[in-house]
Design a protein around this motif. Structure first.
Motif, PDB file in Angstrom:
ATOM      1  N   VAL A   1       3.048  48.999  66.495  1.00  0.00           N
ATOM      2  CA  VAL A   1       2.896  50.284  67.183  1.00  0.00           C
ATOM      3  C   VAL A   1       1.470  50.360  67.703  1.00  0.00           C
ATOM      4  O   VAL A   1       0.528  50.008  66.989  1.00  0.00           O
TER       5      VAL A   1
ATOM      6  N   LEU B   1      -1.430  52.769  69.950  1.00  0.00           N
ATOM      7  CA  LEU B   1      -1.807  54.087  70.426  1.00  0.00           C
ATOM      8  C   LEU B   1      -3.002  53.865  71.323  1.00  0.00           C
ATOM      9  O   LEU B   1      -3.925  53.141  70.946  1.00  0.00           O
TER      10      LEU B   1
ATOM     11  N   THR C   1       8.284  45.431  71.224  1.00  0.00           N
ATOM     12  CA  THR C   1       9.484  44.673  70.876  1.00  0.00           C
ATOM     13  C   THR C   1       9.331  43.264  71.435  1.00  0.00           C
ATOM     14  O   THR C   1       8.490  43.052  72.304  1.00  0.00           O
TER      15      THR C   1
ATOM     16  N   TYR D   1      -4.189  48.110  60.306  1.00  0.00           N
ATOM     17  CA  TYR D   1      -4.573  48.926  61.460  1.00  0.00           C
ATOM     18  C   TYR D   1      -5.826  48.321  62.069  1.00  0.00           C
ATOM     19  O   TYR D   1      -6.738  47.920  61.344  1.00  0.00           O
TER      20      TYR D   1
ATOM     21  N   ARG E   1      -8.220  52.104  71.634  1.00  0.00           N
ATOM     22  CA  ARG E   1      -6.898  51.577  71.289  1.00  0.00           C
ATOM     23  C   ARG E   1      -6.768  51.421  69.794  1.00  0.00           C
ATOM     24  O   ARG E   1      -7.699  51.002  69.127  1.00  0.00           O
ATOM     25  N   LEU E   2      -5.578  51.735  69.320  1.00  0.00           N
ATOM     26  CA  LEU E   2      -5.274  51.522  67.907  1.00  0.00           C
ATOM     27  C   LEU E   2      -3.980  50.737  67.853  1.00  0.00           C
ATOM     28  O   LEU E   2      -3.022  51.080  68.551  1.00  0.00           O
ATOM     29  N   VAL E   3      -3.956  49.690  67.057  1.00  0.00           N
ATOM     30  CA  VAL E   3      -2.713  48.948  66.890  1.00  0.00           C
ATOM     31  C   VAL E   3      -2.435  48.825  65.401  1.00  0.00           C
ATOM     32  O   VAL E   3      -3.345  48.624  64.605  1.00  0.00           O
ATOM     33  N   ALA E   4      -1.180  49.037  65.046  1.00  0.00           N
ATOM     34  CA  ALA E   4      -0.780  48.924  63.647  1.00  0.00           C
ATOM     35  C   ALA E   4       0.305  47.870  63.557  1.00  0.00           C
ATOM     36  O   ALA E   4       1.323  47.965  64.246  1.00  0.00           O
ATOM     37  N   VAL E   5       0.070  46.850  62.754  1.00  0.00           N
ATOM     38  CA  VAL E   5       1.036  45.756  62.613  1.00  0.00           C
ATOM     39  C   VAL E   5       1.537  45.734  61.174  1.00  0.00           C
ATOM     40  O   VAL E   5       0.758  45.519  60.249  1.00  0.00           O
ATOM     41  N   PRO E   6       2.832  45.959  60.967  1.00  0.00           N
ATOM     42  CA  PRO E   6       3.381  45.842  59.609  1.00  0.00           C
ATOM     43  C   PRO E   6       3.290  44.378  59.154  1.00  0.00           C
ATOM     44  O   PRO E   6       3.542  43.480  59.943  1.00  0.00           O
TER      45      PRO E   6
ATOM     46  N   ARG F   1       6.069  41.991  59.897  1.00  0.00           N
ATOM     47  CA  ARG F   1       6.328  41.579  61.273  1.00  0.00           C
ATOM     48  C   ARG F   1       5.436  40.454  61.744  1.00  0.00           C
ATOM     49  O   ARG F   1       5.562  39.978  62.858  1.00  0.00           O
TER      50      ARG F   1
ATOM     51  N   THR G   1       2.898  38.682  66.421  1.00  0.00           N
ATOM     52  CA  THR G   1       4.236  39.123  66.042  1.00  0.00           C
ATOM     53  C   THR G   1       5.201  38.516  67.050  1.00  0.00           C
ATOM     54  O   THR G   1       4.787  37.771  67.935  1.00  0.00           O
ATOM     55  N   ALA G   2       6.469  38.862  66.945  1.00  0.00           N
ATOM     56  CA  ALA G   2       7.444  38.344  67.902  1.00  0.00           C
ATOM     57  C   ALA G   2       7.265  38.990  69.268  1.00  0.00           C
ATOM     58  O   ALA G   2       7.897  38.583  70.229  1.00  0.00           O
ATOM     59  N   SER G   3       6.443  40.009  69.357  1.00  0.00           N
ATOM     60  CA  SER G   3       6.232  40.679  70.636  1.00  0.00           C
ATOM     61  C   SER G   3       4.914  40.242  71.240  1.00  0.00           C
ATOM     62  O   SER G   3       3.877  40.328  70.592  1.00  0.00           O
ATOM     63  N   PRO G   4       4.930  39.754  72.506  1.00  0.00           N
ATOM     64  CA  PRO G   4       3.664  39.328  73.106  1.00  0.00           C
ATOM     65  C   PRO G   4       2.743  40.506  73.415  1.00  0.00           C
ATOM     66  O   PRO G   4       1.563  40.308  73.653  1.00  0.00           O
ATOM     67  N   SER G   5       3.277  41.734  73.419  1.00  0.00           N
ATOM     68  CA  SER G   5       2.405  42.856  73.757  1.00  0.00           C
ATOM     69  C   SER G   5       1.608  43.360  72.564  1.00  0.00           C
ATOM     70  O   SER G   5       0.744  44.209  72.727  1.00  0.00           O
ATOM     71  N   THR G   6       1.887  42.847  71.393  1.00  0.00           N
ATOM     72  CA  THR G   6       1.051  43.177  70.244  1.00  0.00           C
ATOM     73  C   THR G   6      -0.302  42.517  70.444  1.00  0.00           C
ATOM     74  O   THR G   6      -0.389  41.304  70.501  1.00  0.00           O
TER      75      THR G   6
END
Lengths: 447, 163
Positions: free
Chosen positions: A391, A393, A411, B87, B96-101, B104, B128-133
């Motif tokens: 996620v 922000l 995703t 975080y 920007r703040l990104v939180a990655v479990p 994941r 992660t599996a998402s390139p936008s992370t």
């Protein structure tokens, strides 16, 4: 099929090809070279009919190319064999450099059947096998008889972990192919006619024709008219050729898509790997209640070709919103997207998006994170909480001035982009932190 | 605004001030390089030595700005290891703040270019599996980078969730 379960070392593939496995269909070299075959035949025909030497020369050149191509094609066919054994599919190929590719069933990502036009006329097909990883790892078995390709796909799918049987899906006991939706040619035609890609060039074209006829400068206008007409025709015909006869079927291992006018493609959508869906509604479709359904599937190889990726992720090219809602319920059980309560963006967002702010909205349910945006093309992105990767922000200087921020739920690659733009700052933070909590719980349930 | 990117529980874990030194070195070297090049052009090609004065003034202004930007940028970076997720916060203008479990994370990279190594720092990147992370933490002292990598890898294994 001979049983083959002993672990033959890959160092000696040449010895293996001699006595094990099956060859592809012997007509493969001819089908691969069909353009040259047709060209040669046409040249010979022309030279006979017109008794024209230049056609004969052309025929000779093309024919020589054909012979070389056929010899190479035949050799390649001769040395290509495939073996289905207890744990893997093996393909041995190569004329000089031998290759032996082993594909363990559990690593298969997708098994699709493609029928190029020439192959389709002879009921032949190509089996396209994707492995986990990039498009480099694609394997094509071309060509096989259609029945053999279908049998192979069934065997591979049964042994792979793709999809997995879903007890909640009940296909017809007799035929596995329960048709869920079929796009009629009229709907497809109307939907193509109502896109801006078609309408804008058409209006321009009509305008140019009107000017040309009124002022008698039609010939001088040709350099303008030609490219516009070509562009419009290309965009339109592409959609027609790709999406003609689109059928969505239900099988015991997920959904299956068949599409195409000239070449037919059959592709499975493993429901367990669906990461989210996007419902796209172009402005001109909205009065008719039509939309397009796209789906993100984990592990779909990134070919780097946007059009092919778009083809692959299209679950319904055009359908009524009610049908789409029903299919979404199949793909994401319990989605019920028609009963979502959308929360629009605050009025302050109008400084950042003078028109579009009215169309920004977000909705969350126990299972889903849903965002909506777009005026000309309204896109509703649906992500199950359990599939959220991370996620984010963010807030830029202008957003800070008006007190809004943007939340992304990331995703895996695909058409789905769940971004809640320009939410009130306090709400954005709550949205992001809540999503992390809900996603954690959803993952725990699914694990 | 401070509320929006406030740390999840107590405080952000900052990155090393060596990142500041690295950025200062790089930016000042760039400013000096461009300044000298312009000065040489002014004197040799244009034959107008007085142009050197505004160039020097501009270079000094740029260097001062770069000096303070490096400090603010370094202070803007922060991360927090929580029970279930990591975080990361950064950015001055574009915050920007990104939180990655942890569940994941696919893998964790530790990178250190020659300059970073000279300053004794490294960059940790989460995939992660998402390139936008975009989960990157630069400017971690080497020991901290290795500790973080090992900890993340370990947490990733215990929390791992399928797609």
């Amino acid at each position: 099929m001979p049983p083959d379960s002993d672990g033959t070392p890959p160092a000696a593939p040449a010895a293996v090809t001699q006595d094990r496995g099956r060859r592809l269909h012997p007509a493969t070299p001819l089908l691969r070279a069909w353009v040259l075959v047709v060209a040669t035949a046409a040249s010979v025909f022309q030279s006979v009919v017109h008794s024209d030497r230049s056609y004969a020369t052309l025929g000779l050149v093309v024919g020589a190319g054909l012979v070389v191509g056929l010899v190479v094609g035949f050799a390649s066919w001769f040395f290509t064999r495939y073996v289905i054994d207890g744990s893997e599919l093996r393909v041995d190929s190569g004329i000089l450099t031998k290759r032996s590719r082993r594909m363990p069933y559990e690593r298969l990502q997708s098994v699709d059947i493609v029928q190029p036009f020439a192959a389709r006329m002879f009921a032949m097909a190509e089996l396209k096998i994707e492995m986990a990883g990039t498009s480099e790892h694609n394997t094509k078995l071309a060509f096989l008889r259609l029945a053999e390709a279908e049998r192979l796909r069934r065997v591979l799918l049964e042994r792979s972990s793709i999809g997995g049987p879903r007890p909640d899906l009940r296909p017809d006991p007799g035929g596995e192919l329960n048709v869920l939706y079929r796009v009629s040619p009229y709907t497809l035609a109307a939907s193509v006619a109502l896109t801006t890609e078609f309408l804008v060039p058409t209006v321009l074209l009509l305008g140019a024709l009107a000017v040309g006829i009124t002022f008698h400068v039609l010939v001088e206008m040709l350099p303008v008219i030609g490219p516009i007409a070509l562009g419009a025709a290309q965009v339109t015909s592409r959609r027609f050729i790709r999406e003609w006869g689109f059928e969505l079927r239900q099988t015991d291992r997920g959904l299956r898509i068949t599409r195409g006018l000239l070449s037919r493609t059959t592709q499975s959508v493993p429901l367990g790997r669906v990461q989210g869906v996007t419902i796209a509604e172009p402005m001109l479709w909205r009065p008719l209640g039509w939309c397009r359904l796209e789906v993100s599937v984990a592990g779909h190889a990134r070919s780097g070709d946007h059009e092919r990726e778009a083809d692959k992720s299209t679950l319904l090219p055009v359908a009524a919103i009610r049908t789409v809602g029903r299919i979404v319920d199949d793909v994401i059980p319990g989605a019920r997207i028609d009963s979502l309560a959308f929360d629009p963006a605050p009025r302050s967002a109008r400084w950042l998006r003078p028109i579009g702010w009215r169309f920004l909205a977000v909705a969350t349910t126990d299972d889903l994170f849903v965002t909506r945006q777009g005026w000309l093309m309204r896109r509703t992105s649906v992500v199950p909480h359990a599939k959220a990767q991370s996620v984010r922000l963010r807030q830029g200087p202008l957003q800070r001035r008006v007190g809004v921020a943007t939340v992304h739920v990331d995703t895996p690659p695909g058409p789905v982009d769940a971004v809640a733009m320009h939410r009130d700052a306090a709400q954005a933070r709550r949205l992001a932190l809540d999503e992390l909590d809900v996603a954690r719980r959803a993952r725990a349930v699914h694990a | 605004m401070t509320q929006l990117f406030a740390p999840p529980d107590n405080a952000w874990h900052g990155v090393s001030t060596r990142l500041r030194a690295l950025h200062r070195t790089l930016l000042c070297a760039a400013v000096a390089g461009v300044g000298v090049a312009l000065a040489v052009i002014a004197v040799v090609v244009l034959g107008r030595p007085w142009v050197v004065v505004p160039v020097a003034v501009a270079a000094v202004v740029a260097a001062v700005w770069a000096w303070s930007w490096s400090a603010r940028s370094q202070r803007a970076w922060g991360y927090a290891e929580r029970a279930e997720d990591l975080y990361i916060v950064h950015g001055i203008m574009w915050r920007r703040l990104v939180a990655v479990p942890y569940g994941r994370m696919q893998f964790v990279d530790v990178r250190g270019g020659p300059l970073e190594r000279a300053f004794g720092i490294a960059t940790v990147k989460l995939h992660t599996a998402s390139p936008s992370t975009t989960a990157v933490i630069p400017g971690l002292e080497r020991a901290e980078a290795i500790r973080l990598r090992d900890r993340l890898t370990e947490l990733g294994e215990t929390h791992a969730a399928g797609l």
